[in-house]
Design a protein around this motif. Sequence first.
Motif, PDB file in Angstrom:
ATOM      1  N   LEU A  59     -17.227 -44.761 -20.078  1.00 25.05           N
ATOM      2  CA  LEU A  59     -16.162 -43.988 -20.723  1.00 25.05           C
ATOM      3  C   LEU A  59     -16.292 -42.504 -20.409  1.00 25.05           C
ATOM      4  CD1 LEU A  59     -15.941 -45.734 -24.216  1.00 25.05           C
ATOM      5  CD2 LEU A  59     -14.263 -45.811 -22.352  1.00 25.05           C
ATOM      6  N   ARG A  60     -17.507 -41.970 -20.428  1.00 23.23           N
ATOM      7  CA  ARG A  60     -17.706 -40.556 -20.078  1.00 23.23           C
ATOM      8  C   ARG A  60     -17.258 -40.294 -18.647  1.00 23.23           C
ATOM      9  NH1 ARG A  60     -22.427 -41.309 -22.999  1.00 23.23           N
ATOM     10  NH2 ARG A  60     -23.646 -41.649 -21.116  1.00 23.23           N
ATOM     11  N   GLU A  61     -17.582 -41.211 -17.744  1.00 25.40           N
ATOM     12  CA  GLU A  61     -17.191 -41.057 -16.338  1.00 25.40           C
ATOM     13  C   GLU A  61     -15.673 -41.084 -16.199  1.00 25.40           C
ATOM     14  OE1 GLU A  61     -17.517 -40.545 -12.264  1.00 25.40           O
ATOM     15  OE2 GLU A  61     -19.007 -40.277 -13.819  1.00 25.40           O
ATOM     16  N   GLU A  62     -15.012 -41.981 -16.908  1.00 23.76           N
ATOM     17  CA  GLU A  62     -13.553 -42.061 -16.849  1.00 23.76           C
ATOM     18  C   GLU A  62     -12.913 -40.786 -17.385  1.00 23.76           C
ATOM     19  OE1 GLU A  62     -12.714 -45.635 -19.026  1.00 23.76           O
ATOM     20  OE2 GLU A  62     -12.988 -46.903 -17.271  1.00 23.76           O
ATOM     21  N   ARG A  63     -13.490 -40.229 -18.442  1.00 18.48           N
ATOM     22  CA  ARG A  63     -12.941 -38.986 -19.021  1.00 18.48           C
ATOM     23  C   ARG A  63     -13.076 -37.811 -18.062  1.00 18.48           C
ATOM     24  NH1 ARG A  63     -15.773 -40.488 -24.382  1.00 18.48           N
ATOM     25  NH2 ARG A  63     -14.180 -41.768 -25.345  1.00 18.48           N
ATOM     26  N   ARG A  64     -14.096 -37.853 -17.223  1.00 14.58           N
ATOM     27  CA  ARG A  64     -14.295 -36.780 -16.240  1.00 14.58           C
ATOM     28  C   ARG A  64     -13.455 -37.008 -14.989  1.00 14.58           C
ATOM     29  NH1 ARG A  64     -20.698 -36.405 -15.783  1.00 14.58           N
ATOM     30  NH2 ARG A  64     -20.490 -38.508 -16.498  1.00 14.58           N
ATOM     31  N   GLY A  65     -12.699 -38.095 -14.969  1.00 20.96           N
ATOM     32  CA  GLY A  65     -11.844 -38.371 -13.820  1.00 20.96           C
ATOM     33  C   GLY A  65     -12.484 -39.270 -12.789  1.00 20.96           C
ATOM     34  N   GLY A  66     -13.610 -39.867 -13.138  1.00 13.92           N
ATOM     35  CA  GLY A  66     -14.282 -40.775 -12.203  1.00 13.92           C
ATOM     36  C   GLY A  66     -13.578 -42.112 -12.152  1.00 13.92           C
ATOM     37  N   THR A  67     -14.122 -43.009 -11.376  1.00 18.48           N
ATOM     38  CA  THR A  67     -13.493 -44.328 -11.184  1.00 18.48           C
ATOM     39  C   THR A  67     -14.203 -45.409 -11.973  1.00 18.48           C
ATOM     40  OG1 THR A  67     -14.852 -44.756  -9.241  1.00 18.48           O
ATOM     41  CG2 THR A  67     -12.668 -43.746  -8.892  1.00 18.48           C
ATOM     42  N   GLY A  68     -14.983 -45.011 -12.988  1.00 17.93           N
ATOM     43  CA  GLY A  68     -15.709 -46.005 -13.780  1.00 17.93           C
ATOM     44  C   GLY A  68     -14.783 -47.053 -14.324  1.00 17.93           C
ATOM     45  N   SER A  69     -15.206 -48.290 -14.296  1.00 18.14           N
ATOM     46  CA  SER A  69     -14.434 -49.374 -14.877  1.00 18.14           C
ATOM     47  C   SER A  69     -15.389 -50.343 -15.527  1.00 18.14           C
ATOM     48  CB  SER A  69     -13.587 -50.091 -13.839  1.00 18.14           C
ATOM     49  OG  SER A  69     -14.414 -50.727 -12.893  1.00 18.14           O
ATOM     50  N   ASP A  70     -14.954 -50.991 -16.557  1.00 21.82           N
ATOM     51  CA  ASP A  70     -15.791 -51.921 -17.293  1.00 21.82           C
ATOM     52  C   ASP A  70     -15.291 -53.329 -17.034  1.00 21.82           C
ATOM     53  OD1 ASP A  70     -17.223 -53.429 -19.086  1.00 21.82           O
ATOM     54  OD2 ASP A  70     -16.784 -52.195 -20.823  1.00 21.82           O
TER      55      ASP A  70
END
Length: 87
Positions: A73-84
């Motif tokens: 979630l932190r990565e997604e908020r920073r604009g990263g491509t994190g996915s769960d």
Amino acid sequence: MSRGDDVETEVLDLLAWLTTLGEPVRLAGRGYGALIAVDAAARSAAVRHVIGYEPVMRPFGAAALPALRAGLLREERRGGTGSDPGR
């Protein structure tokens, strides 16, 4: 479970064998073997490196899931491509 059918027994067997070598080792494992290698590394300085391919998570890694999801979630908020993939 009978002797040898659980993670704890497998790790203890590996650690006992490692003590006979008398030198640091590199371990590699896939699936269940990767889980054993990672667990052994966490318990012994004799394991210097681990290459783990698709270590088994469930139910062994259930306690780690909240921290992993928070990191995604932190990565997604920073604009990263994190996915769960578990969602």
